[in-house]
Design an enzyme around this catalytic site. Structure first.
Site, mmCIF file in Angstrom:
data_model
loop_
_atom_site.group_PDB
_atom_site.id
_atom_site.type_symbol
_atom_site.label_atom_id
_atom_site.label_comp_id
_atom_site.label_asym_id
_atom_site.label_seq_id
_atom_site.Cartn_x
_atom_site.Cartn_y
_atom_site.Cartn_z
ATOM 1 C CG LEU A 188 -1.860 -1.026 1.361
ATOM 2 C CD1 LEU A 188 -2.413 -0.799 2.897
ATOM 3 C CD2 LEU A 188 -2.796 -0.548 0.748
ATOM 4 C CG HIS A 189 3.653 3.609 -3.067
ATOM 5 N ND1 HIS A 189 2.437 1.491 -3.495
ATOM 6 C CD2 HIS A 189 3.262 4.056 -4.060
ATOM 7 C CE1 HIS A 189 2.999 2.274 -5.248
ATOM 8 N NE2 HIS A 189 3.068 3.408 -5.153
ATOM 9 N NE ARG A 190 -1.389 4.257 -7.279
ATOM 10 C CZ ARG A 190 0.379 4.539 -7.384
ATOM 11 N NH1 ARG A 190 0.183 5.600 -7.547
ATOM 12 N NH2 ARG A 190 0.714 3.893 -8.364
#
Ligand code: UD1
Length: 371
Positions: A209-211
Protein backbone atom coordinates in the site's frame (compact mmCIF):
# COMPACT_ATOMS: atom_id res chain seq x y z
CA UNK A 1 28.68 12.51 -37.83
CA UNK A 2 29.04 11.47 -34.13
CA UNK A 3 27.25 8.27 -33.06
CA UNK A 4 23.62 8.72 -31.98
CA UNK A 5 23.18 9.30 -28.27
CA UNK A 6 20.35 7.95 -26.12
CA UNK A 7 19.65 9.07 -22.57
CA UNK A 8 17.70 6.54 -20.48
CA UNK A 9 16.03 8.10 -17.42
CA UNK A 10 15.21 6.38 -14.13
CA UNK A 11 13.88 8.12 -11.04
CA UNK A 12 11.73 5.98 -8.81
CA UNK A 13 11.78 2.30 -7.94
CA UNK A 14 9.43 0.99 -10.66
CA UNK A 15 11.40 2.77 -13.40
CA UNK A 16 14.42 0.56 -12.85
CA UNK A 17 12.71 -2.68 -13.92
CA UNK A 18 11.29 -0.91 -17.00
CA UNK A 19 14.59 0.61 -18.15
CA UNK A 20 16.87 -2.36 -17.40
CA UNK A 21 15.85 -4.48 -20.44
CA UNK A 22 16.13 -1.46 -22.75
CA UNK A 23 19.64 -0.84 -21.44
CA UNK A 24 20.47 -4.50 -22.01
CA UNK A 25 19.00 -4.49 -25.53
CA UNK A 26 21.20 -1.52 -26.42
CA UNK A 27 24.21 -3.24 -24.83
CA UNK A 28 23.75 -6.39 -26.89
CA UNK A 29 23.42 -4.34 -30.11
CA UNK A 30 26.58 -2.45 -29.21
CA UNK A 31 28.39 -5.74 -28.55
CA UNK A 32 27.23 -6.73 -32.06
CA UNK A 33 28.77 -3.61 -33.61
CA UNK A 34 26.17 -0.84 -33.15
CA UNK A 35 27.90 2.51 -32.80
CA UNK A 36 25.73 4.42 -30.31
CA UNK A 37 26.19 6.14 -26.95
CA UNK A 38 23.81 5.20 -24.16
CA UNK A 39 23.76 7.19 -20.95
CA UNK A 40 21.86 6.16 -17.84
CA UNK A 41 20.55 9.13 -15.84
CA UNK A 42 19.15 8.69 -12.31
CA UNK A 43 17.15 11.66 -11.09
CA UNK A 44 17.55 10.63 -7.43
CA UNK A 45 13.75 10.76 -6.80
CA UNK A 46 14.25 7.52 -4.91
CA UNK A 47 17.58 7.51 -3.20
CA UNK A 48 17.43 4.97 -0.35
CA UNK A 49 19.41 1.79 -0.76
CA UNK A 50 16.31 -0.43 -0.58
CA UNK A 51 14.30 1.81 -2.95
CA UNK A 52 16.98 2.16 -5.60
CA UNK A 53 20.57 0.83 -5.29
CA UNK A 54 19.54 -2.76 -4.54
CA UNK A 55 17.43 -2.78 -7.72
CA UNK A 56 20.45 -1.89 -9.87
CA UNK A 57 22.40 -4.69 -8.20
CA UNK A 58 19.56 -7.24 -8.60
CA UNK A 59 19.07 -6.39 -12.27
CA UNK A 60 22.78 -6.31 -13.11
CA UNK A 61 22.78 -2.84 -14.66
CA UNK A 62 25.69 -0.51 -13.97
CA UNK A 63 25.56 2.52 -11.72
CA UNK A 64 24.05 5.53 -13.50
CA UNK A 65 26.39 7.69 -15.57
CA UNK A 66 24.76 10.78 -14.11
CA UNK A 67 22.94 11.16 -10.79
CA UNK A 68 20.88 14.33 -10.48
CA UNK A 69 20.41 13.89 -6.70
CA UNK A 70 16.96 15.50 -6.69
CA UNK A 71 15.56 13.69 -3.60
CA UNK A 72 12.14 14.01 -2.02
CA UNK A 73 9.88 17.02 -1.53
CA UNK A 74 6.50 18.34 -2.57
CA UNK A 75 5.51 17.63 -6.18
CA UNK A 76 6.55 21.11 -7.26
CA UNK A 77 9.86 20.96 -5.39
CA UNK A 78 10.74 17.51 -6.64
CA UNK A 79 9.71 18.19 -10.25
CA UNK A 80 11.50 21.54 -10.29
CA UNK A 81 14.71 20.15 -8.78
CA UNK A 82 14.82 17.37 -11.37
CA UNK A 83 14.25 19.86 -14.19
CA UNK A 84 16.94 22.24 -12.94
CA UNK A 85 19.47 19.42 -12.71
CA UNK A 86 18.49 17.69 -15.97
CA UNK A 87 18.72 20.79 -18.15
CA UNK A 88 22.51 21.21 -17.94
CA UNK A 89 22.96 17.43 -18.40
CA UNK A 90 20.91 17.58 -21.62
CA UNK A 91 22.82 20.59 -22.87
CA UNK A 92 26.15 18.94 -22.15
CA UNK A 93 25.30 15.59 -23.76
CA UNK A 94 22.89 16.70 -26.53
CA UNK A 95 20.98 13.41 -26.80
CA UNK A 96 19.30 12.32 -30.02
CA UNK A 97 16.61 10.71 -27.88
CA UNK A 98 15.58 10.96 -24.23
CA UNK A 99 13.78 7.79 -23.18
CA UNK A 100 11.46 8.07 -20.19
CA UNK A 101 9.36 5.29 -18.65
CA UNK A 102 6.18 5.05 -16.60
CA UNK A 103 4.37 7.85 -14.83
CA UNK A 104 6.40 9.16 -11.92
CA UNK A 105 7.45 12.77 -11.34
CA UNK A 106 10.87 12.06 -12.89
CA UNK A 107 9.17 10.92 -16.11
CA UNK A 108 7.37 14.22 -16.60
CA UNK A 109 10.20 16.42 -15.31
CA UNK A 110 12.75 14.99 -17.72
CA UNK A 111 10.38 14.87 -20.68
CA UNK A 112 9.40 18.50 -20.19
CA UNK A 113 12.99 19.67 -19.77
CA UNK A 114 14.29 17.85 -22.82
CA UNK A 115 11.36 18.74 -25.06
CA UNK A 116 11.68 22.46 -24.30
CA UNK A 117 15.31 22.26 -25.33
CA UNK A 118 14.27 20.67 -28.63
CA UNK A 119 15.37 17.09 -27.94
CA UNK A 120 13.19 14.15 -28.95
CA UNK A 121 11.27 12.17 -26.32
CA UNK A 122 10.29 8.50 -26.36
CA UNK A 123 7.78 7.48 -23.68
CA UNK A 124 7.69 3.82 -22.68
CA UNK A 125 4.35 2.69 -21.16
CA UNK A 126 2.45 5.49 -22.90
CA UNK A 127 -1.31 5.87 -23.18
CA UNK A 128 -2.44 4.30 -19.90
CA UNK A 129 -5.31 6.24 -18.34
CA UNK A 130 -7.09 5.80 -15.00
CA UNK A 131 -9.37 8.80 -15.76
CA UNK A 132 -8.66 9.83 -12.17
CA UNK A 133 -6.98 13.22 -12.14
CA UNK A 134 -6.56 13.08 -8.37
CA UNK A 135 -3.67 10.67 -8.99
CA UNK A 136 -0.40 12.53 -9.62
CA UNK A 137 0.57 9.73 -12.00
CA UNK A 138 -2.42 10.45 -14.26
CA UNK A 139 -1.28 14.05 -14.67
CA UNK A 140 2.27 12.85 -15.38
CA UNK A 141 0.97 10.40 -18.02
CA UNK A 142 -1.24 12.94 -19.79
CA UNK A 143 1.43 15.63 -19.92
CA UNK A 144 4.28 13.30 -20.93
CA UNK A 145 2.27 11.71 -23.71
CA UNK A 146 1.19 15.11 -25.03
CA UNK A 147 4.83 16.09 -25.74
CA UNK A 148 6.35 12.74 -26.72
CA UNK A 149 7.65 12.06 -30.23
CA UNK A 150 7.44 8.27 -29.93
CA UNK A 151 4.93 6.49 -27.71
CA UNK A 152 5.48 2.84 -26.83
CA UNK A 153 2.39 1.09 -25.46
CA UNK A 154 1.80 -2.04 -23.39
CA UNK A 155 -1.81 -2.82 -24.24
CA UNK A 156 -4.19 -2.10 -27.11
CA UNK A 157 -6.42 0.29 -25.18
CA UNK A 158 -3.47 2.62 -24.70
CA UNK A 159 -3.30 3.05 -28.49
CA UNK A 160 -7.01 3.92 -28.52
CA UNK A 161 -6.57 6.40 -25.66
CA UNK A 162 -3.74 8.15 -27.47
CA UNK A 163 -5.58 8.25 -30.80
CA UNK A 164 -8.66 9.73 -29.10
CA UNK A 165 -6.41 12.45 -27.63
CA UNK A 166 -5.19 13.33 -31.11
CA UNK A 167 -1.78 11.62 -31.13
CA UNK A 168 -0.75 10.74 -34.70
CA UNK A 169 -0.92 7.00 -35.42
CA UNK A 170 2.65 6.85 -36.76
CA UNK A 171 4.08 7.94 -33.40
CA UNK A 172 2.39 5.08 -31.49
CA UNK A 173 3.91 1.59 -31.32
CA UNK A 174 2.33 -1.32 -29.44
CA UNK A 175 5.45 -3.15 -28.25
CA UNK A 176 4.48 -5.02 -25.08
CA UNK A 177 5.74 -4.53 -21.55
CA UNK A 178 9.38 -4.04 -20.58
CA UNK A 179 8.59 -4.76 -16.92
CA UNK A 180 7.46 -8.19 -18.06
CA UNK A 181 10.76 -8.57 -19.96
CA UNK A 182 12.53 -8.12 -16.62
CA UNK A 183 10.18 -10.49 -14.83
CA UNK A 184 10.78 -13.23 -17.40
CA UNK A 185 14.56 -12.69 -17.30
CA UNK A 186 14.72 -12.82 -13.50
CA UNK A 187 12.02 -15.26 -12.38
CA UNK A 188 14.25 -18.33 -11.97
CA UNK A 189 16.72 -16.37 -9.85
CA UNK A 190 13.86 -14.98 -7.76
CA UNK A 191 12.37 -18.45 -7.17
CA UNK A 192 15.75 -19.74 -5.99
CA UNK A 193 15.70 -17.31 -3.05
CA UNK A 194 14.27 -18.39 0.30
CA UNK A 195 10.91 -17.09 1.48
CA UNK A 196 10.71 -15.09 4.71
CA UNK A 197 10.98 -17.31 7.76
CA UNK A 198 7.82 -19.14 8.76
CA UNK A 199 5.92 -19.03 5.45
CA UNK A 200 5.49 -21.77 2.85
CA UNK A 201 4.68 -21.51 -0.88
CA UNK A 202 0.96 -20.94 -1.52
CA UNK A 203 0.27 -20.36 2.17
CA UNK A 204 0.60 -16.63 2.60
CA UNK A 205 -0.72 -13.41 1.09
CA UNK A 206 1.26 -10.27 0.16
CA UNK A 207 0.12 -6.71 0.84
CA UNK A 208 1.52 -3.45 -0.57
CA UNK A 209 0.00 0.00 0.00
CA UNK A 210 1.55 3.30 -0.96
CA UNK A 211 -0.91 5.37 -3.04
CA UNK A 212 -1.51 8.76 -1.42
CA UNK A 213 -5.30 8.07 -1.42
CA UNK A 214 -4.72 5.03 0.82
CA UNK A 215 -1.49 5.80 2.62
CA UNK A 216 -1.64 9.49 3.48
CA UNK A 217 -4.53 9.22 5.94
CA UNK A 218 -4.38 7.06 9.08
CA UNK A 219 -8.19 6.88 9.02
CA UNK A 220 -8.29 5.45 5.50
CA UNK A 221 -5.43 3.10 6.29
CA UNK A 222 -7.24 1.87 9.43
CA UNK A 223 -10.35 1.05 7.37
CA UNK A 224 -8.33 -1.00 4.86
CA UNK A 225 -6.30 -2.70 7.57
CA UNK A 226 -9.54 -3.69 9.30
CA UNK A 227 -10.24 -5.95 6.32
CA UNK A 228 -6.63 -7.14 6.17
CA UNK A 229 -6.78 -8.05 9.90
CA UNK A 230 -9.73 -10.33 9.11
CA UNK A 231 -7.79 -11.92 6.22
CA UNK A 232 -4.74 -12.37 8.46
CA UNK A 233 -6.82 -14.48 10.85
CA UNK A 234 -7.00 -17.03 7.99
CA UNK A 235 -3.65 -16.68 6.23
CA UNK A 236 -0.40 -14.86 7.10
CA UNK A 237 0.02 -11.56 5.27
CA UNK A 238 3.54 -10.33 4.42
CA UNK A 239 3.49 -6.52 4.27
CA UNK A 240 6.63 -4.80 2.92
CA UNK A 241 5.95 -1.21 3.98
CA UNK A 242 6.74 1.67 1.63
CA UNK A 243 8.39 4.67 3.35
CA UNK A 244 5.38 6.81 2.49
CA UNK A 245 3.07 4.47 4.45
CA UNK A 246 5.33 3.61 7.40
CA UNK A 247 4.70 6.72 9.56
CA UNK A 248 0.91 6.23 9.40
CA UNK A 249 1.04 2.68 10.76
CA UNK A 250 2.04 3.81 14.25
CA UNK A 251 -0.92 3.43 16.58
CA UNK A 252 -2.98 1.26 14.19
CA UNK A 253 -4.11 -2.16 15.30
CA UNK A 254 -2.46 -4.94 13.29
CA UNK A 255 -3.23 -8.66 13.56
CA UNK A 256 -0.20 -10.65 14.72
CA UNK A 257 -0.23 -12.53 11.38
CA UNK A 258 0.35 -9.32 9.43
CA UNK A 259 4.14 -9.47 9.13
CA UNK A 260 5.45 -5.96 8.59
CA UNK A 261 8.81 -5.97 6.80
CA UNK A 262 11.08 -3.36 5.18
CA UNK A 263 10.67 -2.62 1.44
CA UNK A 264 12.30 -5.46 -0.48
CA UNK A 265 14.60 -5.31 -3.44
CA UNK A 266 13.46 -6.69 -6.79
CA UNK A 267 14.42 -10.36 -6.64
CA UNK A 268 13.16 -11.23 -3.14
CA UNK A 269 9.92 -9.37 -3.83
CA UNK A 270 9.36 -11.13 -7.15
CA UNK A 271 10.07 -14.47 -5.45
CA UNK A 272 7.57 -13.54 -2.73
CA UNK A 273 4.83 -12.56 -5.21
CA UNK A 274 5.34 -15.62 -7.40
CA UNK A 275 4.80 -18.11 -4.56
CA UNK A 276 1.95 -16.30 -2.78
CA UNK A 277 -1.68 -17.42 -2.58
CA UNK A 278 -2.91 -13.92 -3.38
CA UNK A 279 -1.75 -10.32 -3.48
CA UNK A 280 -3.52 -7.22 -2.20
CA UNK A 281 -2.09 -4.01 -3.59
CA UNK A 282 -2.59 -0.46 -4.81
CA UNK A 283 0.50 -0.55 -7.04
CA UNK A 284 0.26 -0.30 -10.81
CA UNK A 285 3.15 -2.61 -11.62
CA UNK A 286 2.12 -5.34 -9.19
CA UNK A 287 -1.22 -5.67 -11.01
CA UNK A 288 0.72 -6.55 -14.15
CA UNK A 289 3.26 -8.82 -12.44
CA UNK A 290 0.55 -10.91 -10.76
CA UNK A 291 -1.25 -11.34 -14.09
CA UNK A 292 1.93 -12.73 -15.67
CA UNK A 293 2.60 -14.93 -12.65
CA UNK A 294 -1.01 -16.21 -12.57
CA UNK A 295 -1.39 -15.10 -8.94
CA UNK A 296 -4.80 -13.68 -7.89
CA UNK A 297 -4.60 -9.93 -7.29
CA UNK A 298 -7.04 -7.68 -5.42
CA UNK A 299 -6.44 -4.05 -6.26
CA UNK A 300 -7.32 -1.66 -3.47
CA UNK A 301 -8.28 1.20 -5.78
CA UNK A 302 -11.52 2.30 -7.45
CA UNK A 303 -9.95 2.27 -10.93
CA UNK A 304 -6.98 1.02 -12.90
CA UNK A 305 -5.03 2.42 -15.83
CA UNK A 306 -4.15 -1.18 -16.72
CA UNK A 307 -7.58 -2.64 -17.63
CA UNK A 308 -6.14 -5.64 -19.50
CA UNK A 309 -5.15 -7.11 -16.11
CA UNK A 310 -8.85 -7.18 -15.15
CA UNK A 311 -10.17 -8.16 -18.59
CA UNK A 312 -8.01 -11.22 -19.12
CA UNK A 313 -5.59 -11.29 -16.16
CA UNK A 314 -5.92 -12.16 -12.49
CA UNK A 315 -6.78 -8.69 -11.27
CA UNK A 316 -10.01 -7.66 -9.52
CA UNK A 317 -10.72 -4.08 -8.44
CA UNK A 318 -12.08 -4.01 -4.90
CA UNK A 319 -11.65 -0.33 -4.01
CA UNK A 320 -10.98 0.53 -0.37
CA UNK A 321 -14.26 -1.06 0.73
CA UNK A 322 -13.59 -3.59 3.55
CA UNK A 323 -16.57 -5.77 2.60
CA UNK A 324 -15.48 -6.09 -1.01
CA UNK A 325 -11.87 -6.75 0.01
CA UNK A 326 -12.93 -9.45 2.43
CA UNK A 327 -15.51 -10.98 0.08
CA UNK A 328 -13.03 -11.24 -2.79
CA UNK A 329 -10.28 -12.62 -0.53
CA UNK A 330 -12.69 -15.22 0.89
CA UNK A 331 -13.57 -16.34 -2.65
CA UNK A 332 -9.87 -16.82 -3.49
CA UNK A 333 -9.14 -18.67 -0.23
CA UNK A 334 -12.18 -20.84 -0.99
CA UNK A 335 -10.62 -21.89 -4.29
CA UNK A 336 -12.71 -19.58 -6.49
CA UNK A 337 -9.91 -17.57 -8.12
CA UNK A 338 -10.50 -16.54 -11.74
CA UNK A 339 -8.59 -18.18 -14.55
CA UNK A 340 -6.38 -15.87 -16.52
CA UNK A 341 -4.45 -15.37 -19.74
CA UNK A 342 -1.27 -13.46 -20.56
CA UNK A 343 -1.80 -10.20 -22.49
CA UNK A 344 -0.62 -9.95 -26.09
CA UNK A 345 3.10 -9.18 -26.54
CA UNK A 346 3.92 -9.61 -22.84
CA UNK A 347 6.43 -12.13 -24.08
CA UNK A 348 9.76 -10.82 -22.83
CA UNK A 349 10.76 -9.05 -26.06
CA UNK A 350 9.31 -5.55 -25.66
CA UNK A 351 12.69 -3.85 -25.15
CA UNK A 352 14.10 -5.39 -28.34
CA UNK A 353 11.12 -4.02 -30.28
CA UNK A 354 11.66 -0.59 -28.73
CA UNK A 355 15.34 -0.49 -29.61
CA UNK A 356 14.60 -1.68 -33.18
CA UNK A 357 12.13 1.16 -33.64
CA UNK A 358 14.48 3.75 -32.14
CA UNK A 359 17.32 2.65 -34.39
CA UNK A 360 15.09 3.06 -37.45
CA UNK A 361 14.19 6.66 -36.70
CA UNK A 362 15.57 9.30 -39.04
CA UNK A 363 18.78 10.88 -37.85
CA UNK A 364 18.33 14.61 -37.35
CA UNK A 365 21.12 16.97 -36.50
CA UNK A 366 19.75 18.04 -33.16
CA UNK A 367 19.44 21.78 -32.92
CA UNK A 368 18.40 22.44 -29.37
CA UNK A 369 16.74 25.67 -28.45
CA UNK A 370 19.10 28.05 -26.71
CA UNK A 371 22.31 26.33 -27.78
C1 UD1 B 1 6.59 7.34 -6.36
C2 UD1 B 1 5.70 7.55 -7.58
C3 UD1 B 1 4.69 6.42 -7.65
C4 UD1 B 1 5.37 5.06 -7.63
C5 UD1 B 1 6.22 4.99 -6.37
C6 UD1 B 1 6.93 3.66 -6.23
C7 UD1 B 1 5.29 9.89 -8.21
C8 UD1 B 1 4.28 10.97 -8.22
N1 UD1 B 1 4.95 8.79 -7.50
O1 UD1 B 1 5.76 7.48 -5.22
O2 UD1 B 1 3.98 6.52 -8.87
O3 UD1 B 1 4.39 4.04 -7.60
O4 UD1 B 1 7.18 6.06 -6.42
O5 UD1 B 1 7.63 3.58 -5.06
O6 UD1 B 1 6.33 10.02 -8.81
N2 UD1 B 1 11.31 8.02 0.38
C9 UD1 B 1 12.35 7.36 1.01
N3 UD1 B 1 13.35 6.85 0.25
C10 UD1 B 1 13.37 6.98 -1.10
C11 UD1 B 1 12.32 7.66 -1.73
C12 UD1 B 1 11.30 8.17 -0.99
O7 UD1 B 1 12.38 7.24 2.23
O8 UD1 B 1 14.31 6.48 -1.72
C13 UD1 B 1 10.21 8.56 1.18
C14 UD1 B 1 10.28 10.04 1.39
O9 UD1 B 1 9.93 10.31 2.70
C15 UD1 B 1 9.23 10.58 0.45
C16 UD1 B 1 8.21 9.45 0.35
O10 UD1 B 1 8.99 8.26 0.52
O11 UD1 B 1 8.64 11.75 0.93
C17 UD1 B 1 7.50 9.42 -0.96
O12 UD1 B 1 8.46 9.45 -2.05
P1 UD1 B 1 8.09 10.10 -3.48
O13 UD1 B 1 9.21 9.93 -4.42
O14 UD1 B 1 7.57 11.48 -3.25
O15 UD1 B 1 6.83 9.28 -3.99
P2 UD1 B 1 6.38 7.77 -3.79
O16 UD1 B 1 5.25 7.75 -2.82
O17 UD1 B 1 7.54 6.86 -3.53
Amino acid sequence: MPPPKYILVVGARPNIMKIAPIYRAFSSRRAGGLNADVLLVHTGQHQSRNMSDDFFRDLGIPDPDINLGAGSGSHAEQTARIMLAFEPACLEHRPDWVIVVGDVNSTLACALTAKKLGFRIAHVEAGLRSRDASMPEEINRLCTDAISDLLFTTEAIANQNLRSEGVAADKIHFVGNTMVDTLRQQLDRALALPLPEGVAPGRYAVLTLHRPANADSSRQLAIILGAINAIASRIPVIFPVHPRTAPRLAGLELHSEIRVVQPMSYLPFLGLLARSRMVLTDSGGVQEETTVLGVPCLTIRPNTERPITCEIGTNVLVGADPERILGAATAILGGRARTAAIPEKWDGHAAERIVDILLHQPVTSSCPVGV
